[in-house]
Write an enzyme that holds these catalytic residues in place. Structure first.
Site, short mmCIF file in Angstrom:
data_model
loop_
_atom_site.label_atom_id
_atom_site.label_comp_id
_atom_site.label_asym_id
_atom_site.label_seq_id
_atom_site.Cartn_x
_atom_site.Cartn_y
_atom_site.Cartn_z
CB ILE A 237 35.91 72.03 13.39
CG1 ILE A 237 36.51 72.07 11.97
CG2 ILE A 237 36.04 73.37 14.07
CD1 ILE A 237 35.83 73.08 11.06
N GLY A 238 37.21 68.79 13.24
CA GLY A 238 36.92 67.47 12.70
C GLY A 238 38.17 66.65 12.56
N GLY A 240 39.52 62.41 11.24
CA GLY A 240 39.20 61.11 10.68
C GLY A 240 40.43 60.24 10.64
CG PHE A 242 42.41 58.33 5.41
CD1 PHE A 242 43.43 57.42 5.22
CD2 PHE A 242 41.10 57.87 5.43
CE1 PHE A 242 43.16 56.07 5.05
CE2 PHE A 242 40.81 56.53 5.26
CZ PHE A 242 41.84 55.62 5.08
CB SER A 243 42.16 64.48 6.48
OG SER A 243 40.76 64.20 6.48
CB VAL A 245 38.50 69.58 9.29
CG1 VAL A 245 37.96 70.89 8.70
CG2 VAL A 245 38.39 68.45 8.28
CE LYS A 260 39.64 65.79 4.13
NZ LYS A 260 38.56 65.20 3.30
CG ASP A 352 32.28 58.49 2.44
OD1 ASP A 352 31.63 57.63 3.08
OD2 ASP A 352 33.26 59.08 2.93
#
Length: 485
Positions: A237-238, A240, A242-243, A245, A260, A352
């Site tokens: 679902i996500g 980036g 660095f990670s 999810v 995550k 952030d």
């Protein structure tokens, strides 16, 4: 007659030698045994003189130490290495002589204490015993061997101590892996918690130096994966830089969560500590209705996994979830401002705040992703978030008003959501936003547009705090827009 007499006396003397009894026979036997014992000790002592002197020359113990270790240093370690208590049975109490064993409730004697000895692996010396024909000295032969064995044990103890001191207590990799499994990880201090001095003491701190890292590298693996064992992965679902999810179903409780995990493998302790900053920030904040909930975290295959609350969606500009009315925009701003007030009162800055990190669940807006969180007093390293939402003072490395940084970022995020276009990463428009030169927003009230300008003021001292933002009267009356008549 004379010859016959001599023959009888010879036969009698032979019989006397065979059936000799009494004190004379005993004395003769003791003398033979003593002579045998003295000769054996003399020959053994002469051979021990030819052995190397371990105390004078410790290097002479090296070849024999290799024989003792058998060429393989994967030896079984003591309980001192695993930091576990050594339970010793107490000494057996003296039993009364006139004890009646027919009575009940008789105290059971404890087992005797185990005697710690170092067993010598020196080869037994052969050919050192002197025997006499017709004499039985087996009992004394065992005594001589026992004395030699005792002497060898003492020298082996000295030799073993010297060798262990030279090798600095070598520990095999298999033993280190076993120790990391049976020994809990160290107690890490959470820098976001106040008055947490009691967490500074680690009872196993002095023993952990033998184990590389505060988390064993590679612990977990596919066969021992906690993620695969406890959760059923549904979809991603996500993602980036660095990670990633994932939406998962926990097998035990049947509930949905978001897990995550870092993309990069964390090989060094410094990398692990940096990744744990997000976990420690979430754990120190506790629960709040406008902050994404935190449940658990662990290391697996040198990656950090974080189990969090699953939300419906985020307010990312790349997703078809744009806020359509000013009322919805003000509601999102008001709830995120409550989250900022909560974390600022805890002494934490988010650094952030952006639409990608604002989530919605059942109509409630939540602030998430505390990967850049730090302390307001500047005692922790500061990692800047997305530059599109950062004020000019952060770009100039000025960190005096970190709480006002979050206010600027929230204003920039709301401005992006209202316009429906991503903010520029550079260029003239990028500079105009940091000089409070915002273009007009058609269809929105002037108080709302003025509030955004105040939140994005170049001077951080003129920006409202989260508490002052919540006290703004715009949140206490129905919004007046150009669409409403």
């Amino acid at each position: 007659m004379k010859r016959k007499t001599l023959r009888r006396s010879s036969r009698n003397s032979k019989n006397c030698g065979m059936i000799m009894k009494g004190s004379l026979a005993n004395h003769f036997t003791v003398q033979l045994d003593q002579v045998s014992l003295n000769l054996s000790l003399q020959q053994n002592s002469s051979q021990f003189q030819n052995l190397p002197d371990f105390e004078a020359n410790p290097s002479a113990a090296e070849p024999l130490s290799q024989d003792i270790d058998g060429g393989d240093k994967d030896f079984i370690l003591s309980q001192d290495f695993f930091c576990t208590p050594d339970y010793i049975t107490p000494e057996m109490p003296a039993m009364p002589i006139n004890l009646d064993w027919n009575k009940e409730n008789v105290q059971c004697p404890n087992s005797p204490e185990k005697i710690r000895t170092v067993r010598s692996k020196r080869p037994k010396l052969e050919g050192n015993m002197v025997t006499f024909p017709g004499s039985n000295i087996s009992g004394h032969q065992e005594l001589v061997e026992l004395e030699i064995e005792t002497l060898g044990t003492d020298e082996t103890k000295t030799e073993k101590v010297v060798q262990l001191q030279k090798n600095h207590s070598y520990v095999s990799q298999s033993a280190v892996a076993l120790r990391c499994r049976v020994m809990p990880p160290p107690c890490l201090k959470n820098p976001y918690l106040k008055n947490a001095s009691e967490m500074d003491i680690d009872p196993f701190g002095n023993q952990r130096s033998k184990c590389a890292g505060f988390y064993p590298a590679g612990v977990g693996g596919e066969d021992l994966s906690r993620y695969r064992t406890d959760f059923h992965e549904i979809e991603q679902i996500g993602s980036g830089n660095f990670s990633r999810v994932f939406k998962v179903l926990k097998r035990l409780d049947g509930c949905m969560y978001a897990v995550k995990h870092s993309l990069k493998r964390l090989h060094h302790d410094t990398e692990r500590c940096k990744a744990l900053m997000e976990v420690q920030a979430l754990a120190s904040l506790g629960t709040h209705e406008n902050i994404v909930g935190y449940y658990s975290s662990w290391f697996e295959n040198e990656q950090l996994y974080i189990q969090m609350e699953l939300c419906d969606r985020s307010l990312s500009i790349n997703k078809p979830s744009k806020l359509s009315t000013e009322e919805e925009v003000l509601e999102a701003m008001h709830q995120i401002a409550k989250a900022l007030q909560f974390i600022h009162e805890k002494g934490i800055a988010h650094l952030d705040v952006k639409p990608d990190n604002i989530y919605i669940k059942n109509g409630v807006y939540k602030l998430g992703d505390f990967g850049c969180a730090t302390l307001l007093d500047g005692s922790l390293p500061i990692e800047e978030g997305d530059a599109r939402y950062m004020p000019q003072e952060i770009l100039n490395d000025k960190y005096d008003h970190l709480d006002k940084v979050d206010i600027f970022s929230l204003g920039a995020a709301i401005f992006e959501l209202v316009r429906g276009l991503p903010l520029p990463e550079s260029g003239p428009h990028f500079l105009n936003l940091r000089e409070r030169k915002l273009p007009l927003l058609p269809g929105h009230s002037l108080p709302f547009q003025n509030l955004l300008k105040v939140m994005m003021d170049p001077d951080p001292t003129r920006r409202p705090s989260a508490k002052e933002l919540l006290e703004n009267p715009i949140f206490g009356r129905p919004p007046r827009t150009a669409r409403s008549k």
